[in-house]
Motif scaffolding. Structure first.
Motif, mmCIF file in Angstrom:
data_model
loop_
_atom_site.group_PDB
_atom_site.id
_atom_site.type_symbol
_atom_site.label_atom_id
_atom_site.label_comp_id
_atom_site.label_asym_id
_atom_site.label_seq_id
_atom_site.Cartn_x
_atom_site.Cartn_y
_atom_site.Cartn_z
ATOM 1 N N TYR A 1 14.785 81.282 109.476
ATOM 2 C CA TYR A 1 13.854 80.405 108.760
ATOM 3 C C TYR A 1 14.208 78.933 109.016
ATOM 4 C CZ TYR A 1 11.761 77.809 104.900
ATOM 5 O OH TYR A 1 11.082 76.880 104.150
ATOM 6 N N LYS A 2 15.506 78.605 108.956
ATOM 7 C CA LYS A 2 15.928 77.222 109.150
ATOM 8 C C LYS A 2 15.593 76.729 110.560
ATOM 9 C CE LYS A 2 19.695 77.300 105.775
ATOM 10 N NZ LYS A 2 21.153 77.157 105.557
ATOM 11 N N LYS B 1 11.790 76.064 110.797
ATOM 12 C CA LYS B 1 11.379 74.830 110.098
ATOM 13 C C LYS B 1 11.827 73.586 110.872
ATOM 14 C CE LYS B 1 9.517 74.461 106.836
ATOM 15 N NZ LYS B 1 8.042 74.357 106.608
ATOM 16 N N ARG C 1 18.300 69.717 107.073
ATOM 17 C CA ARG C 1 18.963 70.993 107.382
ATOM 18 C C ARG C 1 19.824 71.462 106.215
ATOM 19 N NH1 ARG C 1 23.761 71.652 111.894
ATOM 20 N NH2 ARG C 1 24.189 73.867 111.548
ATOM 21 N N LEU D 1 17.609 72.877 103.324
ATOM 22 C CA LEU D 1 16.780 74.058 103.543
ATOM 23 C C LEU D 1 17.417 75.317 102.953
ATOM 24 C CD1 LEU D 1 15.560 73.594 107.234
ATOM 25 C CD2 LEU D 1 14.172 73.475 105.160
ATOM 26 N N LYS D 2 16.586 76.116 102.319
ATOM 27 C CA LYS D 2 17.022 77.406 101.804
ATOM 28 C C LYS D 2 16.490 78.502 102.723
ATOM 29 C CE LYS D 2 18.623 75.158 98.265
ATOM 30 N NZ LYS D 2 20.080 74.906 98.146
#
Length: 212
Positions: A184-185, A188, A175, A178-179
Motif C-alpha cells: 500500500y505504501k 501511494k 512515508r 502512511l498506514k
C-alpha cells in the motif's frame, strides 16, 4: 557482405553506497592524484577514517587533511603492516610496481582496492557523484571514460532542482505517516511521485507533448 553487428558489452558493476565511516580506509599517495582521491572520499563521507601513507605530502593535500580530524597522515614509505585492520585501500602514486605489490598483498587479505588509472587492478571504482542534499547519484562508465562521467555529472547538477531536498523531506514525512502494509505504501508513494518523472517527447508534427 553484411556488416557484423557490433556486440555491446554491458556494465556488470554492482552499485552500492557505503557507510565509509564504519570502515578503515588506507590511502597510499598524497600528491595531485592522492588529493583527488581524498577529496572524493571526504566530500562524500566527511567522517571517513582514513590513514594516509606517503613519502611526500603536497601543501594542498595537507590543508584538506587538516580539516578532517579522522584523516591521519604517516610520512614514510608503505609497509605491509599498513594493511592491518583495513577494509578498503586506495592507491594513488606514480609507482606502478608498488601498486602491483600492494595489490597482491591486499588480495591475500581480501581487502577491496581502488587503483588510480589502472582499471584492471580495481575492485571498486570511485565514480562521479551528483549530490544535492540527501540525494546522491553515482555515475559509472565501467572505467572507460571518467571524463564522460564528469560531463554527465555537470548535466545532472544543472537539471536537478534546488528544491530537491524539500521534496525529499516532504516525501519522507508522508512515508512516515502512511498506514498500511508495504504494498500500500509503495502504491501511494508511486502515485504522489508520478509527476516527477514526466518526460517531454516530440510528436510527428514536431510539437512537444507530455507523457507519464
Amino acid at each position: 557482405m553484411k556488416n557484423k553487428k557490433t556486440e555491446v558489452k554491458s556494465n556488470d558493476l554492482f552499485p552500492v553506497f557505503l557507510k565509509l565511516q564504519n570502515f578503515h580506509t588506507l590511502l597510499v599517495g598524497a600528491g595531485n592524484v592522492g588529493l583527488e582521491k581524498l577529496t572524493a572520499l571526504v566530500n562524500n563521507t566527511p567522517k571517513a577514517r582514513i590513514k594516509v601513507v606517503a613519502t611526500a605530502v603536497s601543501s594542498e593535500f595537507q590543508s584538506l587533511a587538516d580539516q578532517h580530524p579522522h584523516v591521519v597522515i604517516v610520512k614514510r614509505p608503505f609497509i605491509e603492516g599498513d594493511l592491518d585492520g583495513m577494509t578498503f585501500v586506495v592507491l594513488a602514486t606514480d609507482d606502478h610496481q608498488l601498486h602491483q605489490y600492494i595489490y597482491e598483498l591486499a588480495k591475500e587479505r581480501g581487502i577491496l582496492l581502488n587503483v588510480a588509472d589502472t582499471p584492471d587492478l580495481c575492485d571498486v571504482y570511485l565514480g562521479s557523484i551528483v549530490k544535492k542534499g540527501n540525494l546522491k547519484v553515482g555515475i559509472s562508465t565501467n572505467g572507460k571514460s571518467p571524463t564522460l562521467a564528469k560531463r554527465l555529472k555537470e548535466v545532472l547538477n544543472e537539471c536537478l532542482p534546488e528544491e530537491i531536498e524539500e521534496i525529499l523531506d516532504n516525501l519522507h514525512a508522508i512515508r512516515e505517516s502512511l498506514k498500511g502494509d508495504f504494498t500500500y505504501k509503495v502504491r501511494k508513494l508511486n502515485e504522489l511521485t508520478a509527476g516527477l518523472v514526466e518526460n517531454k517527447v516530440v510528436n510527428h508534427d514536431g510539437e512537444a507533448s507530455q507523457i507519464k
